[in-house]
Design an enzyme around this catalytic site. Structure first.
Site, PDB file in Angstrom:
ATOM      1  N   GLU A 115       0.773  -1.250  -0.002  1.00 54.87           N
ATOM      2  CA  GLU A 115       0.023  -0.113  -0.076  1.00 54.87           C
ATOM      3  C   GLU A 115       0.879   1.176  -0.042  1.00 54.87           C
ATOM      4  O   GLU A 115       0.362   2.237   0.406  1.00 54.87           O
ATOM      5  CB  GLU A 115      -0.995   0.102   1.214  1.00 54.87           C
ATOM      6  CG  GLU A 115      -2.009  -1.119   1.142  1.00 54.87           C
ATOM      7  CD  GLU A 115      -2.893  -1.005   0.276  1.00 54.87           C
ATOM      8  OE1 GLU A 115      -3.154  -0.131  -0.434  1.00 54.87           O
ATOM      9  OE2 GLU A 115      -4.050  -2.031   0.178  1.00 54.87           O
ATOM     10  N   HIS A 138      -2.793   1.188   8.312  1.00 54.20           N
ATOM     11  CA  HIS A 138      -3.748   0.512   7.821  1.00 54.20           C
ATOM     12  C   HIS A 138      -4.125  -0.851   8.504  1.00 54.20           C
ATOM     13  O   HIS A 138      -3.024  -1.652   8.633  1.00 54.20           O
ATOM     14  CB  HIS A 138      -3.718   0.512   6.033  1.00 54.20           C
ATOM     15  CG  HIS A 138      -4.343  -0.882   5.479  1.00 54.20           C
ATOM     16  ND1 HIS A 138      -5.819  -0.604   5.488  1.00 54.20           N
ATOM     17  CD2 HIS A 138      -3.987  -1.991   4.898  1.00 54.20           C
ATOM     18  CE1 HIS A 138      -6.408  -1.428   4.864  1.00 54.20           C
ATOM     19  NE2 HIS A 138      -5.195  -2.597   4.486  1.00 54.20           N
ATOM     20  N   HIS A 140      -7.186  -4.097   9.476  1.00 53.30           N
ATOM     21  CA  HIS A 140      -8.581  -4.928   9.059  1.00 53.30           C
ATOM     22  C   HIS A 140      -9.399  -4.980  10.010  1.00 53.30           C
ATOM     23  O   HIS A 140      -9.313  -6.367  10.681  1.00 53.30           O
ATOM     24  CB  HIS A 140      -8.212  -6.089   8.138  1.00 53.30           C
ATOM     25  CG  HIS A 140      -7.231  -5.953   7.148  1.00 53.30           C
ATOM     26  ND1 HIS A 140      -6.537  -7.170   6.558  1.00 53.30           N
ATOM     27  CD2 HIS A 140      -7.195  -4.874   6.281  1.00 53.30           C
ATOM     28  CE1 HIS A 140      -6.045  -6.503   5.435  1.00 53.30           C
ATOM     29  NE2 HIS A 140      -6.191  -5.158   5.036  1.00 53.30           N
ATOM     30  N   HIS A 210     -12.875  -3.618   3.021  1.00 49.07           N
ATOM     31  CA  HIS A 210     -11.470  -3.999   2.962  1.00 49.07           C
ATOM     32  C   HIS A 210     -10.691  -3.577   4.456  1.00 49.07           C
ATOM     33  O   HIS A 210     -10.139  -4.410   5.053  1.00 49.07           O
ATOM     34  CB  HIS A 210     -10.575  -3.302   1.978  1.00 49.07           C
ATOM     35  CG  HIS A 210      -9.034  -3.482   1.730  1.00 49.07           C
ATOM     36  ND1 HIS A 210      -8.302  -2.861   1.044  1.00 49.07           N
ATOM     37  CD2 HIS A 210      -8.177  -3.896   2.901  1.00 49.07           C
ATOM     38  CE1 HIS A 210      -7.033  -3.315   1.263  1.00 49.07           C
ATOM     39  NE2 HIS A 210      -7.280  -3.902   2.384  1.00 49.07           N
TER      40      HIS A 210
HETATM   41  O1  2HA Z   1      -0.312  -5.141   3.138  1.00 54.80           O
HETATM   42  O2  2HA Z   1      -3.264  -5.040   3.948  1.00 54.80           O
HETATM   43  O3  2HA Z   1      -4.248  -3.629   1.731  1.00 54.80           O
HETATM   44  C1  2HA Z   1      -1.533  -5.943   3.157  1.00 54.80           C
HETATM   45  C2  2HA Z   1      -2.698  -5.238   3.021  1.00 54.80           C
HETATM   46  C3  2HA Z   1      -2.947  -4.682   1.670  1.00 54.80           C
HETATM   47 ZN    ZN Z   2      -5.442  -4.041   3.690  1.00 51.64          ZN
END
Ligand code: 2HA
Ligand code: ZN
Length: 263
Positions: A115, A138, A140, A210
């Protein structure tokens, strides 16, 4: 000791947050990334180090960060490994003077996060704004990503308002709420662009179906923003799983918080 006291402190914070992401179940396999602007922590040894990679294209021209240094989680590396062995699972890069390429300058040839376009675009914006923000994350989070599968929650500020109303801390500590970026291919320039558009208003952005990304003065604060939003999502989800729709705090109560906390 990795490099020097100042840089080691930042790397230790990154490792600490990487551990939290794994423990929370937000970082399956290689999921998520962390990048921190470490330009102020770079000493002469690192500044004059010969790069161990060729010049690699970023895919965008990012003039505000040229010559700057970043610590990045490595692509295909696991958060749980970054937590224990940050230098084996992270990379130090320097942005070339054209603002369009980077070189790896760390000892180990770890390629930075997939990313990178989104992350470096966020850093480019943070430098432009001059707010002193240094970190981008970032991840999840299960609860927030689940909510992004309901189109109702993707309407502007619907999710912010719902999450703020679950518990006072969310209103107080995530005052801008959460922006929404429509689904785009992970790692793409279009995802980077729609993220930047949302950051004009928000410090946290949902990537539909995502994950979530956030910016902050340091990596702990960026993490905290997502953590308070996830807590609110958990309260909503817990109430729904007990078969009722939570009342939520009233507009007056939210307004009172806004005034008291000077938000
Ligand atoms: O790097 O989460 O969006 C792994 C991720 C990509
Ligand atoms: Zn990701």
């Amino acid at each position: 000791m990795y490099y020097n006291d100042k840089l080691d402190k930042v790397i230790n914070e990154i490792a600490e947050v990487a551990g939290y992401l794994w423990e929370k179940g937000w970082a399956e396999r290689n999921g998520g990334n962390i990048t921190v602007n470490i330009t102020n922590e770079i000493d002469d040894t690192l500044r004059t180090k010969t790069p161990i990679s060729d010049r690699i294209a970023i895919g965008e021209v990012l003039p505000n960060i040229k010559g700057m240094f970043f610590f990045c989680k490595g692509t295909n590396k696991r958060m749980r490994d970054l937590a224990r062995h940050p230098l084996d699972n992270g990379s130090i890069i320097r942005i070339c003077n054209d603002g369009a390429h980077y070189e790896i300058i760390a000892d180990k040839p770890v390629k930075p996060t997939s990313e990178l376009p989104a992350h470096l675009s966020m850093h480019n914006l943070m430098v432009e704004r001059g707010t002193g923000y240094k970190a981008a994350i970032h991840t999840h989070p299960i609860d927030l990503v689940a909510m992004s599968h309901n189109p109702v929650f993707l309407e502007k500020d619907v999710l912010s308002k719902l999450l703020w109303s679950m518990i006072p801390e969310t209103r107080a500590f995530c005052p801008k709420g959460i922006g929404i970026a429509s689904y785009e291919l992970p790692g793409s320039l279009t995802l980077a662009k729609s993220t930047i558009a949302q950051l004009n208003e928000y410090d946290v952005v949902m990537w539909e179906k995502h994950g979530v990304c956030a910016i902050g003065p340091d990596i702990l604060e960026a993490f905290d923003q997502i953590d308070v939003l996830s807590k609110a999502a958990q309260i909503y989800l817990t109430a729904r799983s007990m078969q009722f729709i939570p009342t939520g705090m009233s507009d007056e109560q939210l307004q009172e918080l806004k005034e008291v906390f000077k938000l």
